[in-house]
Design an enzyme around this catalytic site. Structure first.
Site, mmCIF file in Angstrom:
data_model
loop_
_atom_site.group_PDB
_atom_site.id
_atom_site.type_symbol
_atom_site.label_atom_id
_atom_site.label_comp_id
_atom_site.label_asym_id
_atom_site.label_seq_id
_atom_site.Cartn_x
_atom_site.Cartn_y
_atom_site.Cartn_z
ATOM 1 N N HIS A 565 119.419 12.349 91.803
ATOM 2 C CA HIS A 565 119.177 11.787 93.137
ATOM 3 C C HIS A 565 120.256 12.199 94.144
ATOM 4 O O HIS A 565 119.970 12.756 95.203
ATOM 5 C CB HIS A 565 119.152 10.258 93.053
ATOM 6 C CG HIS A 565 117.951 9.703 92.367
ATOM 7 N ND1 HIS A 565 116.847 9.247 93.045
ATOM 8 C CD2 HIS A 565 117.681 9.523 91.049
ATOM 9 C CE1 HIS A 565 115.946 8.807 92.184
ATOM 10 N NE2 HIS A 565 116.424 8.968 90.961
ATOM 11 N N HIS A 752 115.489 15.261 85.830
ATOM 12 C CA HIS A 752 115.186 13.894 86.247
ATOM 13 C C HIS A 752 114.162 13.235 85.329
ATOM 14 O O HIS A 752 114.313 12.072 84.950
ATOM 15 C CB HIS A 752 114.689 13.864 87.686
ATOM 16 C CG HIS A 752 114.380 12.485 88.167
ATOM 17 N ND1 HIS A 752 113.096 11.993 88.234
ATOM 18 C CD2 HIS A 752 115.192 11.468 88.554
ATOM 19 C CE1 HIS A 752 113.121 10.738 88.662
ATOM 20 N NE2 HIS A 752 114.383 10.400 88.868
ATOM 21 N N ASN A 756 114.659 9.644 83.319
ATOM 22 C CA ASN A 756 114.054 8.547 84.087
ATOM 23 C C ASN A 756 112.872 7.874 83.394
ATOM 24 O O ASN A 756 112.830 6.657 83.281
ATOM 25 C CB ASN A 756 113.604 9.042 85.461
ATOM 26 C CG ASN A 756 113.074 7.921 86.330
ATOM 27 O OD1 ASN A 756 113.845 7.136 86.888
ATOM 28 N ND2 ASN A 756 111.762 7.807 86.432
#
Length: 902
Positions: A565, A752, A756
């Protein structure tokens, strides 16, 4: 900025002025811009254009053969709840404009300057009128144009929204040109002219390097970038599209409480990536901090689409943060209350928690917005919070208890980015011994050889690459004394050692926990081993709980937040500031940036903020985001974000031209690396095809002013605190660009996804991954009462160490939302971008890329069915699917979106 002009007749030349456009998804927005050196010979005013991603063009000559009739069909997607459902005077005025056929003003812009005059040709204007009511979820508008036969190729379309409210344009189709229909997919909000007089512009889908820009678009290309950069002044408005940099100075809230003051992240003292500038006023009590607000500005193009808002932002995360959590705190009055028994943890999945009715909420409110978690109790009107049983627990209720699962998850769990090869012995700290005590580890050769007796010596184990480590010692030790001042938590520096067994699995050998000198006491450290006596076994379990809390914090703050992020936001800002939407590299990167700035803004608002979810429930507490700054300073390098480089830097692989992917893994059965390298290679081949098509020679790279400015700005402004580091790649050849782009794409997609979408599966049953440890080890200077209680009921000591009830349920609710795929998710390689399909070669390359990802799905299934791969299969083991490219909506534990969209 050019001043707005009146709508004049077709024969009148008017300087083009730009609105701050609103775009979404695949929109290709553009505004006027000053010209690059290659265009500056043509210093004529050019009009802006609109780039519908679906524009059809087929020409029909009129009877005079001097013009052709072109019909434009504009598709507008109504807002949820019906077309423009707002009520009031503006609504009535907008209805009148619909009836009069003056809803949208379209202007067709010629791509080339007039060869006779050297000036831009007149735009062709026409109002679009609403043709029919809502049908299949959309509304159609039509416009007709008489286009001179010698008008030439359309380079852009300009749109002005005459309504008082913004409109969501889905696409525009132009029919009538002899060379076929022109399709332009907009997928974009177009602001009202009453909010901003500048018109909205879209270039057509054809991509151009700066030096290849049609003459009539040169000025527009550069002027648009100038507008997107802004002037760095003033507070940003919600309808603007301005991208600029700022430090992280809005995490704290010092005006509310002195305890909520946080240091500025970004600068010499606390190096950090940059975020998007909002321009909010400074705090009264701390001029270095920016005032917080309930709505954080992001450029309008970056905001969630309505489907995303309904399934994620407006209806779920907001509700969890602002309704569920306060309601939980009402239901669980004692914030320090832990779970009295393990059956009480199980009841969260079996029975749930009754939540009191909320004021101003309809009956069954939660069950509507979060059907996975909530059920309405019809008799009382209360809502029942009942968590879905995660797949890990569904398969094996005691999975979290087993040492082999503890070790397996370092390779195939939620944080596969921390395990490293041991290359030096004995283990030593790099911290100052005058401050933190002796540097030597308490894990000695004798202790390790006692555990691997019969296999080999420590030296042989290191030589044969058999020893691996989770090392959070030096990162955490400086925070131990600070964190211990926070009520209800504790901290250690930790090291955890593993041995690679002959069957390819890891076996935990030892855990070392260290407390630095503090409160007048010397350094304390102890080593815990898997043992065969009751006391030793429970001490080992407690030590594992501390290590897992460390790993959870590092995962969330570094592997997840910082490295994906946070580090990606500067790439997005630089791309929009320096690369025109016509630039092929902009169009390659654009889908990989979808929603990221919006989710990051939401994180600053309610997740990583002072006193927020992360600080209240993770081990570093109020120092959580500051801790990620330390990790950025000591560990983050752009060149190591590439998967192969990351594996090599951790000793998990070495270069080997004869091996698959050119790498030989230190642990052959390393599910994250095995699947990740297949995905990395597929991405790199796709990027290579794309880059080499537009840059067949190195000179095109070095002469591309936009591209060079983009890479320079990422290094010197987006990651300004590391601008002078020698490891930054140079950008001189297509090979350089391929490596840079592949790294960015990998971080936004594969990296990611791997850290995640398994959060609920591995973290929902929190004993598997406690986010915080609340009590010291019983062996650290215990009182007689504490030790006696531990001996009488060791299970109670473990439960007391785990997160409290409110901490655990808060995190469980958040992990459910963050692990969720939206119905409008866009998965890597699933759907081609309209601009890519314009070029036959790029279209073919994408189809090859998409095909490889479908093959990867099958390969992962085959691997998970292979009984010899014990780190991804076995009794009660959840198959490793985090890097399977595609997924249905929901919490699935698989699926690789293009972007960091949640």
């Amino acid at each position: 900025m050019l001043k707005p002009q009146l709508h004049l007749s077709n024969s009148t030349k008017v300087p083009f002025l730009l609105h701050n456009p609103f775009i979404h998804g695949n929109c290709n927005a553009s505004l006027p811009i000053s010209m690059h050196s290659f265009c500056r010979k043509n210093k004529h005013i050019v009009r802006v254009g609109f780039n519908p991603n679906n524009i059809k063009a087929q020409a029909v000559a009129s009877s005079t053969e001097k013009s052709i009739s072109v019909k434009a069909i504009v598709t507008v997607k109504p807002t949820v709840g019906g077309f423009l459902t707002n009520i009031g005077i503006d609504r009535g005025l907008d209805d009148v404009k619909d009836l009069l056929g003056k809803t949208l003003l379209l202007e067709l812009v010629q791509a080339e300057l007039d060869p006779k005059t050297g000036l831009e040709k007149d735009t062709i204007k026409g109002y679009a009128h609403r043709t029919k009511g809502e049908e299949n979820g959309v509304v159609k508008y039509e416009s007709s144009f008489e286009v001179p036969v010698d008008f030439g190729q359309i380079g852009a379309v300009l749109v002005e929204n005459e309504h008082h409210k913004e409109m969501y344009l889905q696409d525009i189709i132009l029919d009538g040109f002899s060379d076929g229909s022109v399709h332009v997919n907009c997928n974009s909000w177009v602001h009202s002219k009453y909010d901003n007089p500048q018109k909205r512009v879209f270039f057509t889908n054809k991509s151009y390097l700066p030096s290849q820009t049609p003459s009539g678009l040169c000025r527009l290309r550069e002027t648009e970038l100038e507008i997107l950069r802004g002037n760095g002044q003033g507070e940003r408005k919600s309808f603007e599209r301005i991208y600029d940099y700022d430090v992280y100075n809005d995490i704290g809230n010092p005006d509310s409480s002195a305890d909520l003051k946080r240091p500025v992240l970004g600068g010499k003292e606390h190096p950090y990536p940059r975020r998007c500038r909002t321009g909010r006023p400074r705090c009264k009590t701390d001029p270095l901090s920016e005032q917080r607000s309930t709505s954080v500005y992001v450029p309008r193009d970056e905001c969630f689409a309505e489907v995303k808002q309904l399934t994620f932002s407006a209806k779920t995360v907001y509700s969890v943060l602002h309704a569920v959590l306060p309601s939980l705190e009402t239901a669980i009055i004692d914030a320090d209350l832990g779970f009295p028994y393990f059956t009480a943890i199980d009841s969260l999945f079996n029975e749930g928690i009754n939540l009191p009715p909320l004021k101003n909420q309809n009956k069954g409110f939660f069950s509507t917005i979060l059907p996975r978690l909530f059920k309405a109790i019809t008799d009382t009107g209360d809502d029942l919070l009942r968590f879905e049983t995660p797949e890990t627990m569904e398969r094996d209720k005691f999975f979290w208890f087993r040492d082999e699962e503890f070790a397996r998850q370092t390779l195939a769990g939620l944080n596969p980015y921390s395990i490293k090869l041991v290359t030096e012995w004995p283990l030593k700290s790099q911290l100052d011994p005058k401050i933190y005590g002796p540097v030597e580890s308490a894990i000695t050769t004798e202790l390790i050889e006692q555990e691997i007796k019969g296999f080999m010596t420590v030296n042989e184990a290191i030589k044969n690459k058999k020893l691996f480590i989770l090392d959070y010692h030096d990162l955490l030790l400086p925070y131990v004394s600070k964190v211990r001042e926070i009520k209800g938590t504790t901290l250690y520096g930790s090291r955890t050692l593993f041995f690679l067994t002959p069957n390819g699995t890891l076996r935990p050998l030892a855990i070392e926990l260290t407390r630095p000198p503090m409160d007048g006491k010397p350094q304390w450290k102890d080593v815990y081993l898997p043992t065969w006596d009751a006391t030793g076994v429970w001490l080992w379990r407690l030590a594992k709980a501390h290590v897992l809390a460390h790993d959870s914090g590092y995962h969330q703050l570094v592997s997840h937040w910082l490295r994906t992020h946070c580090a990606t936001e500067p790439y997005i800002i630089a791309t929009n500031r320096q690369l025109s939407v016509m630039h092929p590299i902009y169009r390659l990167l654009h889908p990989h940036f979808r929603y990221t700035m919006e989710i990051n803004a939401l994180a600053r608002e309610a997740l990583i903020n002072a006193g927020g979810i992360i600080e209240s429930s993770f081990s570093p507490g109020k120092y959580s985001v500051e801790f990620s700054s330390v990790a950025y300073d000591k560990q983050w390098q752009f060149n190591l974000q590439a998967l192969p480089a990351d594996l090599i830097s951790r000793g998990m692989a070495v270069e080997d031209p004869k091996a698959p992917h050119g790498l030989k893994l230190s642990i052959e059965d390393y599910p994250f690396a095995n699947d990740g390298l297949l995905l990395w290679d597929a991405i790199k081949d796709w990027v290579s095809d794309y880059v080499n098509h537009y840059y067949p020679k190195a000179s095109l790279i070095t002469s591309d002013q936009e591209l060079q400015a983009w890479w320079n700005e990422i290094r010197t402004e987006g990651h300004a605190d590391k601008k002078d580091e020698p490891w930054w790649p140079v950008l001189k050849t297509p090979k350089d660009l391929i490596e840079i782009i592949t790294t960015i794409v990998w971080v936004a997609s594969g990296h990611h996804a791997a850290v995640n979408f398994g959060q609920y599966a591995y973290g929902a049953y929190f004993p598997n991954r406690p986010t915080i440890a609340r009590t010291n080890m019983p062996t650290e200077e215990p009182s007689k009462e504490f030790w006696d209680n531990f001996l009488k009921k060791p299970e109670g000591a473990l439960l007391q160490c785990f997160p409290s009830q409110i901490q655990a349920t808060r995190i469980m609710a958040i992990l459910d939302v963050l692990s969720n795929h939206s119905p409008d998710e866009e998965y890597l390689g699933e759907t081609i971008e309209p601009a890519w399909s314009e070029d036959k070669f790029i279209k073919g390359a994408f189809e090859k890329f998409s095909g490889r990802l479908k093959e990867l799905e099958g390969t992962i299934d085959e691997r998970n069915a292979n009984r010899d791969l014990k780190n991804r299969s076995g009794a009660g083991v959840v198959p490793y699917e985090l890097l399977k490219p595609f997924s249905p909506p929901g919490v699935t534990g698989k699926g690789v979106p293009y972007s960091i969209s949640i």
